[in-house]
Design a protein around this motif. Sequence first.
Motif, mmCIF file in Angstrom:
data_model
loop_
_atom_site.group_PDB
_atom_site.id
_atom_site.type_symbol
_atom_site.label_atom_id
_atom_site.label_comp_id
_atom_site.label_asym_id
_atom_site.label_seq_id
_atom_site.Cartn_x
_atom_site.Cartn_y
_atom_site.Cartn_z
ATOM 1 N N THR A 254 -17.303 -1.132 -17.069
ATOM 2 C CA THR A 254 -16.481 -1.999 -16.234
ATOM 3 C C THR A 254 -15.150 -2.231 -16.934
ATOM 4 O O THR A 254 -15.015 -1.976 -18.135
ATOM 5 C CB THR A 254 -17.171 -3.344 -15.954
ATOM 6 N N TYR A 255 -14.202 -2.726 -16.183
ATOM 7 C CA TYR A 255 -12.849 -2.928 -16.689
ATOM 8 C C TYR A 255 -12.445 -4.377 -16.470
ATOM 9 O O TYR A 255 -12.924 -5.040 -15.560
ATOM 10 C CB TYR A 255 -11.884 -1.983 -15.969
ATOM 11 N N SER A 256 -11.519 -4.829 -17.306
ATOM 12 C CA SER A 256 -11.082 -6.212 -17.185
ATOM 13 C C SER A 256 -10.133 -6.411 -16.013
ATOM 14 O O SER A 256 -9.935 -7.535 -15.559
ATOM 15 C CB SER A 256 -10.411 -6.670 -18.484
ATOM 16 N N GLY A 257 -9.560 -5.342 -15.522
ATOM 17 C CA GLY A 257 -8.646 -5.432 -14.389
ATOM 18 C C GLY A 257 -8.182 -4.057 -13.978
ATOM 19 O O GLY A 257 -8.631 -3.041 -14.518
ATOM 20 N N ALA A 258 -7.258 -4.053 -13.026
ATOM 21 C CA ALA A 258 -6.708 -2.790 -12.551
ATOM 22 C C ALA A 258 -5.332 -3.035 -11.959
ATOM 23 O O ALA A 258 -4.986 -4.150 -11.575
ATOM 24 C CB ALA A 258 -7.625 -2.157 -11.501
ATOM 25 N N ILE A 259 -4.569 -1.959 -11.909
ATOM 26 C CA ILE A 259 -3.276 -1.979 -11.225
ATOM 27 C C ILE A 259 -3.372 -0.967 -10.092
ATOM 28 O O ILE A 259 -3.711 0.193 -10.322
ATOM 29 C CB ILE A 259 -2.127 -1.595 -12.181
ATOM 30 N N LEU A 260 -3.104 -1.428 -8.891
ATOM 31 C CA LEU A 260 -3.031 -0.527 -7.741
ATOM 32 C C LEU A 260 -1.570 -0.111 -7.637
ATOM 33 O O LEU A 260 -0.715 -0.919 -7.285
ATOM 34 C CB LEU A 260 -3.495 -1.223 -6.462
ATOM 35 N N GLU A 261 -1.282 1.125 -8.009
ATOM 36 C CA GLU A 261 0.100 1.606 -8.026
ATOM 37 C C GLU A 261 0.329 2.517 -6.833
ATOM 38 O O GLU A 261 -0.478 3.405 -6.549
ATOM 39 C CB GLU A 261 0.360 2.370 -9.323
ATOM 40 N N VAL A 262 1.451 2.296 -6.142
ATOM 41 C CA VAL A 262 1.780 3.090 -4.959
ATOM 42 C C VAL A 262 3.277 2.974 -4.698
ATOM 43 O O VAL A 262 3.908 1.997 -5.098
ATOM 44 C CB VAL A 262 0.958 2.623 -3.730
ATOM 45 N N CYS A 263 3.834 3.970 -4.046
ATOM 46 C CA CYS A 263 5.233 3.933 -3.641
ATOM 47 C C CYS A 263 5.338 3.147 -2.329
ATOM 48 O O CYS A 263 4.653 3.470 -1.352
ATOM 49 C CB CYS A 263 5.770 5.352 -3.443
ATOM 50 N N MET A 264 6.172 2.139 -2.321
ATOM 51 C CA MET A 264 6.297 1.296 -1.130
ATOM 52 C C MET A 264 6.778 2.099 0.079
ATOM 53 O O MET A 264 6.334 1.869 1.202
ATOM 54 C CB MET A 264 7.250 0.134 -1.394
ATOM 55 N N ARG A 265 7.637 3.085 -0.153
ATOM 56 C CA ARG A 265 8.168 3.884 0.949
ATOM 57 C C ARG A 265 7.101 4.791 1.556
ATOM 58 O O ARG A 265 7.203 5.207 2.705
ATOM 59 C CB ARG A 265 9.353 4.715 0.464
ATOM 60 N N LYS A 266 6.077 5.125 0.779
ATOM 61 C CA LYS A 266 5.027 6.029 1.267
ATOM 62 C C LYS A 266 3.830 5.281 1.851
ATOM 63 O O LYS A 266 2.896 5.901 2.351
ATOM 64 C CB LYS A 266 4.542 6.935 0.130
ATOM 65 N N LEU A 267 3.845 3.959 1.784
ATOM 66 C CA LEU A 267 2.705 3.184 2.283
ATOM 67 C C LEU A 267 2.391 3.473 3.746
ATOM 68 O O LEU A 267 1.233 3.402 4.148
ATOM 69 C CB LEU A 267 2.946 1.689 2.097
ATOM 70 N N VAL A 268 3.397 3.816 4.523
ATOM 71 C CA VAL A 268 3.181 4.105 5.936
ATOM 72 C C VAL A 268 2.183 5.256 6.123
ATOM 73 O O VAL A 268 1.491 5.329 7.139
ATOM 74 C CB VAL A 268 4.535 4.401 6.646
ATOM 75 N N PHE A 269 2.062 6.126 5.114
ATOM 76 C CA PHE A 269 1.137 7.256 5.194
ATOM 77 C C PHE A 269 -0.276 6.902 4.736
ATOM 78 O O PHE A 269 -1.164 7.739 4.811
ATOM 79 C CB PHE A 269 1.656 8.429 4.348
ATOM 80 N N TYR A 270 -0.464 5.674 4.266
ATOM 81 C CA TYR A 270 -1.765 5.257 3.716
ATOM 82 C C TYR A 270 -2.229 3.948 4.367
ATOM 83 O O TYR A 270 -2.288 2.900 3.716
ATOM 84 C CB TYR A 270 -1.663 5.091 2.193
ATOM 85 N N PRO A 271 -2.584 3.985 5.654
ATOM 86 C CA PRO A 271 -2.985 2.745 6.327
ATOM 87 C C PRO A 271 -4.229 2.101 5.709
ATOM 88 O O PRO A 271 -4.374 0.875 5.748
ATOM 89 C CB PRO A 271 -3.238 3.182 7.775
ATOM 90 N N GLU A 272 -5.117 2.897 5.132
ATOM 91 C CA GLU A 272 -6.322 2.320 4.497
ATOM 92 C C GLU A 272 -5.936 1.489 3.280
ATOM 93 O O GLU A 272 -6.505 0.428 3.038
ATOM 94 C CB GLU A 272 -7.291 3.436 4.098
ATOM 95 N N ILE A 273 -4.970 1.957 2.534
ATOM 96 C CA ILE A 273 -4.521 1.230 1.342
ATOM 97 C C ILE A 273 -3.749 -0.016 1.749
ATOM 98 O O ILE A 273 -3.920 -1.089 1.154
ATOM 99 C CB ILE A 273 -3.705 2.162 0.428
ATOM 100 N N VAL A 274 -2.939 0.085 2.800
ATOM 101 C CA VAL A 274 -2.233 -1.085 3.322
ATOM 102 C C VAL A 274 -3.244 -2.144 3.757
ATOM 103 O O VAL A 274 -3.104 -3.331 3.430
ATOM 104 C CB VAL A 274 -1.299 -0.706 4.501
ATOM 105 N N GLY A 275 -4.275 -1.720 4.474
ATOM 106 C CA GLY A 275 -5.312 -2.654 4.915
ATOM 107 C C GLY A 275 -5.989 -3.330 3.739
ATOM 108 O O GLY A 275 -6.255 -4.536 3.767
#
Length: 162
Positions: free
Chosen positions: A79-100
Amino acid sequence: MWRNTLHCWVLIFVLISFSSFVSSKEQLSPKQCEDLGFTGLAICSDCNTFVEYVKDKDLISDCKKCCTEDSDDSTSKITYSGAILEVCMRKLVFYPEIVGFIEEEKDKFPTVKTQYLFNSPPKLIMLGDEGQHKETIRIDNWKREHILQFLQKKVLLNSASS
């Protein structure tokens, strides 16, 4: 003459079958693995966990080509103490599951932060106890529920420094 031809075909068939078997056991280079999105999945038991979230046989095969055998099954319970969800804001439109996930689920994980980095593919950067990067896992094609289930199993809900 016929017998020799038959033997040749049998030999060719055996060689093709053997080469397929050998290629299924091949290991990929770290660069090839990273290009496939398996930067952080170094332990084969993680590939077995991956099977629970992703049903694509080719992805599972690639995962197994990028892993190393673990000597103790307890490594799958890392297990990990935390995580960073890294993504390009301009590309979020292509990842509706991640936006959700970001809009509706991320608040359930106080130790998971969102970081927007130009041109970055969606990935989870898994953090150790001191906040250091331990693993990076690409999540381009993950469904929201898979991200949620993965984080529930792998990330501690409370940070020790909080």
